[in-house]
Design a protein around this motif. Structure first.
Motif, PDB file in Angstrom:
ATOM      1  N   VAL A 123     -21.070   3.726  -9.592  1.00 48.32           N
ATOM      2  CA  VAL A 123     -21.200   5.130  -9.191  1.00 48.32           C
ATOM      3  C   VAL A 123     -22.391   5.225  -8.248  1.00 48.32           C
ATOM      4  CG1 VAL A 123     -21.627   7.492  -9.983  1.00 48.32           C
ATOM      5  CG2 VAL A 123     -20.245   5.926 -11.377  1.00 48.32           C
ATOM      6  N   PRO A 124     -22.219   5.773  -7.060  1.00 50.77           N
ATOM      7  CA  PRO A 124     -23.286   5.721  -6.068  1.00 50.77           C
ATOM      8  C   PRO A 124     -24.480   6.628  -6.331  1.00 50.77           C
ATOM      9  CG  PRO A 124     -21.411   6.935  -5.203  1.00 50.77           C
ATOM     10  CD  PRO A 124     -20.969   6.339  -6.506  1.00 50.77           C
ATOM     11  N   ARG A 125     -24.268   7.781  -6.998  1.00 56.57           N
ATOM     12  CA  ARG A 125     -25.372   8.735  -7.136  1.00 56.57           C
ATOM     13  C   ARG A 125     -25.417   9.351  -8.528  1.00 56.57           C
ATOM     14  NH1 ARG A 125     -26.515  11.983  -1.538  1.00 56.57           N
ATOM     15  NH2 ARG A 125     -26.665  10.134  -0.214  1.00 56.57           N
ATOM     16  N   VAL A 126     -26.643   9.515  -9.033  1.00 56.25           N
ATOM     17  CA  VAL A 126     -26.847  10.152 -10.333  1.00 56.25           C
ATOM     18  C   VAL A 126     -28.006  11.142 -10.211  1.00 56.25           C
ATOM     19  CG1 VAL A 126     -27.417   9.825 -12.771  1.00 56.25           C
ATOM     20  CG2 VAL A 126     -26.083   8.080 -11.562  1.00 56.25           C
ATOM     21  N   VAL A 127     -27.800  12.342 -10.727  1.00 52.94           N
ATOM     22  CA  VAL A 127     -28.856  13.349 -10.798  1.00 52.94           C
ATOM     23  C   VAL A 127     -29.160  13.595 -12.269  1.00 52.94           C
ATOM     24  CG1 VAL A 127     -29.559  15.709 -10.240  1.00 52.94           C
ATOM     25  CG2 VAL A 127     -28.076  14.440  -8.665  1.00 52.94           C
ATOM     26  N   VAL A 128     -30.422  13.487 -12.640  1.00 54.82           N
ATOM     27  CA  VAL A 128     -30.840  13.660 -14.032  1.00 54.82           C
ATOM     28  C   VAL A 128     -31.702  14.911 -14.137  1.00 54.82           C
ATOM     29  CG1 VAL A 128     -32.105  12.654 -15.969  1.00 54.82           C
ATOM     30  CG2 VAL A 128     -30.801  11.168 -14.419  1.00 54.82           C
ATOM     31  N   THR A 129     -31.344  15.799 -15.066  1.00 61.94           N
ATOM     32  CA  THR A 129     -32.170  16.981 -15.298  1.00 61.94           C
ATOM     33  C   THR A 129     -33.459  16.563 -15.977  1.00 61.94           C
ATOM     34  OG1 THR A 129     -30.240  18.395 -15.545  1.00 61.94           O
ATOM     35  CG2 THR A 129     -32.311  19.236 -16.413  1.00 61.94           C
ATOM     36  N   SER A 130     -34.559  16.958 -15.381  1.00 61.13           N
ATOM     37  CA  SER A 130     -35.874  16.665 -15.921  1.00 61.13           C
ATOM     38  C   SER A 130     -36.431  17.928 -16.546  1.00 61.13           C
ATOM     39  CB  SER A 130     -36.780  16.161 -14.786  1.00 61.13           C
ATOM     40  OG  SER A 130     -38.084  15.934 -15.241  1.00 61.13           O
ATOM     41  N   SER A 131     -37.662  17.874 -17.008  1.00 61.05           N
ATOM     42  CA  SER A 131     -38.340  19.063 -17.509  1.00 61.05           C
ATOM     43  C   SER A 131     -39.560  19.304 -16.647  1.00 61.05           C
ATOM     44  CB  SER A 131     -38.780  18.865 -18.965  1.00 61.05           C
ATOM     45  OG  SER A 131     -39.654  19.910 -19.346  1.00 61.05           O
ATOM     46  N   ILE A 132     -39.666  20.520 -16.118  1.00 59.75           N
ATOM     47  CA  ILE A 132     -40.819  20.818 -15.279  1.00 59.75           C
ATOM     48  C   ILE A 132     -42.114  20.696 -16.084  1.00 59.75           C
ATOM     49  CG2 ILE A 132     -40.945  23.315 -15.671  1.00 59.75           C
ATOM     50  CD1 ILE A 132     -41.476  23.590 -12.629  1.00 59.75           C
ATOM     51  N   GLY A 165     -36.208  18.907 -11.844  1.00 60.73           N
ATOM     52  CA  GLY A 165     -36.868  19.597 -12.952  1.00 60.73           C
ATOM     53  C   GLY A 165     -36.973  21.086 -12.720  1.00 60.73           C
ATOM     54  N   PRO A 166     -35.994  21.862 -13.198  1.00 62.41           N
ATOM     55  CA  PRO A 166     -36.078  23.315 -13.024  1.00 62.41           C
ATOM     56  C   PRO A 166     -37.147  23.934 -13.906  1.00 62.41           C
ATOM     57  CG  PRO A 166     -34.178  22.742 -14.364  1.00 62.41           C
ATOM     58  CD  PRO A 166     -34.766  21.453 -13.888  1.00 62.41           C
ATOM     59  N   ALA A 167     -37.758  25.013 -13.422  1.00 57.25           N
ATOM     60  CA  ALA A 167     -38.757  25.745 -14.185  1.00 57.25           C
ATOM     61  C   ALA A 167     -38.071  26.561 -15.275  1.00 57.25           C
ATOM     62  CB  ALA A 167     -39.547  26.642 -13.226  1.00 57.25           C
ATOM     63  N   PRO A 236     -38.708   8.119  -3.188  1.00 57.93           N
ATOM     64  CA  PRO A 236     -38.344   8.583  -4.533  1.00 57.93           C
ATOM     65  C   PRO A 236     -38.032  10.083  -4.541  1.00 57.93           C
ATOM     66  CG  PRO A 236     -40.278   7.178  -4.612  1.00 57.93           C
ATOM     67  CD  PRO A 236     -40.016   7.446  -3.159  1.00 57.93           C
ATOM     68  N   LYS A 237     -36.999  10.458  -5.291  1.00 59.87           N
ATOM     69  CA  LYS A 237     -36.587  11.857  -5.330  1.00 59.87           C
ATOM     70  C   LYS A 237     -36.813  12.409  -6.734  1.00 59.87           C
ATOM     71  CE  LYS A 237     -32.418  11.327  -3.592  1.00 59.87           C
ATOM     72  NZ  LYS A 237     -31.114  11.653  -2.974  1.00 59.87           N
ATOM     73  N   ARG A 238     -37.962  13.023  -6.913  1.00 57.57           N
ATOM     74  CA  ARG A 238     -38.326  13.640  -8.181  1.00 57.57           C
ATOM     75  C   ARG A 238     -38.903  15.012  -7.859  1.00 57.57           C
ATOM     76  NH1 ARG A 238     -43.240  13.078 -11.902  1.00 57.57           N
ATOM     77  NH2 ARG A 238     -42.457  13.761 -13.926  1.00 57.57           N
ATOM     78  N   PHE A 239     -38.168  16.056  -8.187  1.00 56.74           N
ATOM     79  CA  PHE A 239     -38.541  17.382  -7.741  1.00 56.74           C
ATOM     80  C   PHE A 239     -38.714  18.367  -8.892  1.00 56.74           C
ATOM     81  CE2 PHE A 239     -35.831  15.541  -4.405  1.00 56.74           C
ATOM     82  CZ  PHE A 239     -36.707  15.594  -3.325  1.00 56.74           C
ATOM     83  N   ALA A 240     -39.829  19.086  -8.865  1.00 57.96           N
ATOM     84  CA  ALA A 240     -39.963  20.291  -9.675  1.00 57.96           C
ATOM     85  C   ALA A 240     -39.357  21.402  -8.839  1.00 57.96           C
ATOM     86  CB  ALA A 240     -41.431  20.572  -9.964  1.00 57.96           C
ATOM     87  N   ILE A 241     -38.399  22.124  -9.408  1.00 59.13           N
ATOM     88  CA  ILE A 241     -37.706  23.181  -8.677  1.00 59.13           C
ATOM     89  C   ILE A 241     -38.087  24.526  -9.292  1.00 59.13           C
ATOM     90  CG2 ILE A 241     -35.485  24.033  -7.866  1.00 59.13           C
ATOM     91  CD1 ILE A 241     -36.035  21.238  -6.911  1.00 59.13           C
ATOM     92  N   VAL A 242     -38.714  25.376  -8.499  1.00 61.97           N
ATOM     93  CA  VAL A 242     -39.160  26.675  -8.991  1.00 61.97           C
ATOM     94  C   VAL A 242     -39.007  27.691  -7.877  1.00 61.97           C
ATOM     95  CG1 VAL A 242     -41.556  26.214  -8.336  1.00 61.97           C
ATOM     96  CG2 VAL A 242     -41.083  27.910 -10.098  1.00 61.97           C
ATOM     97  N   SER A 243     -38.704  28.919  -8.244  1.00 69.50           N
ATOM     98  CA  SER A 243     -38.595  29.966  -7.238  1.00 69.50           C
ATOM     99  C   SER A 243     -39.964  30.274  -6.653  1.00 69.50           C
ATOM    100  CB  SER A 243     -38.015  31.246  -7.867  1.00 69.50           C
ATOM    101  OG  SER A 243     -38.092  32.318  -6.953  1.00 69.50           O
TER     102      SER A 243
END
Length: 334
Positions: A123-132, A165-167, A236-243
């Protein structure tokens, strides 16, 4: 197990999602299906039939499949990952909602097992939900999960891995999610529990949550992560995502009172809501824009999030009333 038969005329990207019965995960499924992708959702126990029912109410059954994965931390998943273009692993426990041992198992063992199986299935791509909560310094099982995923990604460059990592996540429930809300249950409301608490005039315990994101934006970020440049090109793609918008409970109470006057007598006293020194988190906006294509000015405004969330909760209450439940329910521990 019968899988969907995709004809040549139906060619489209095909994604697998774990945690699809969750608040964010179900929005991810809905957005994927709304964008005409094919989806295979993993579930277990009673949630299998509930997820089928929820999705069937709004989408053609030839575009999705719900499969049983009894234990996300073990077992051969190769038959389920065959032909999959990407995985969104959103089966992440909320901090404070499960004991440490369970959190450790689901977070670390679950993520690593999904990644190993993805490598085997190519599988070429995986997105993992993180914790902000793990940004910027990981700690506890949730931070350990992030570190384990990062280390795995560094060793297996043959797949592209993103940590999103969504807030603190609020917003309306996606259509069909009422199947997971058959009766008044705070835990089923996920983080919307904090907004529901605002509909109690005697409530004096307003949580501190500086920094929020609409669930629709959180889901959108996960899906965008499957499309944009691989780590080999952008790092590396590790993102905190917040409005970027101010997310104040006091503001939420004010706008609800103004726009939903029929709820005014139910609202918590807005003066009890604390003012914070910070209403969002400093994140790498330019990198998020460049890599995910998620622009700061595209996020849903806080007023809309608050109103849509309340409308969704009131709708859930209506369904509970039809079944004879007391509404609002007496949740004494709020």
């Amino acid at each position: 197990m019968a899988f969907p038969l995709f004809t040549v005329s139906q060619l489209s990207l095909f994604f697998q999602v774990t945690g699809g019965s969750g608040f964010i995960g179900y929005h991810i499924l809905s957005q994927l299906l709304n964008n005409r992708y094919f989806v295979r959702a993993a579930a277990r126990g009673k949630k299998i039939e509930l997820l089928k029912k929820a999705l069937s109410a709004n989408y053609s059954s030839d575009r999705f499949e719900v499969i049983e994965v009894a234990d996300i931390t073990s077992g051969d998943l190769s038959q389920y990952l065959k032909g999959v273009d990407g995985i969104i692993h959103a089966a992440a426990p909320l901090p404070g909602r499960v004991d440490v041992e369970t959190a450790f198992k689901i977070s670390i063992e679950g993520s690593l097992h999904i990644l190993r199986e993805a490598v085997h299935a190519k599988v070429p791509r995986v997105v993992v939900t993180s914790s902000i909560a793990t940004f910027p310094l990981p700690q506890g099982p949730f931070g350990a999960n992030d570190l384990a995923v990062v280390e795995f990604a560094e060793k297996h460059t043959e797949i592209d891995v993103t940590l999103a990592g969504p807030a603190f996540t609020y917003g309306p429930f996606a259509p069909g999610f009422e199947c997971f809300l058959p009766e008044p249950d705070l835990s089923a409301l996920s983080t919307n529990e904090s907004i529901y608490a605002l509909l109690r005039p005697g409530n004096t315990r307003i949580p501190i949550a500086p920094g929020a994101i609409d669930v629709r934006d959180a889901a959108r970020a996960h899906i965008l992560a499957l499309k944009f440049p691989p780590s080999t090109e952008v790092g590396p793609k590790r993102f905190a995502i917040v409005s970027p918008h101010r997310s104040s409970y006091r503001d939420a109470l004010t706008i609800i009172a103004k726009e939903r006057p029929e709820l005014k007598d139910r609202l918590t006293d807005a003066t009890l809501a604390r003012e914070w020194s910070l209403y969002t988190f400093p994140v790498e906006w330019q990198k998020i824009d460049d890599v995910l294509g998620l622009k700061a000015d595209s996020f849903i405004l806080w007023d809309k999030t608050a109103l849509d969330t309340v409308d969704s909760l009131v709708h859930a209450e209506g369904l509970w009333k039809e079944k004879g439940f007391e509404v609002p329910p007496l949740f004494h521990h709020l």
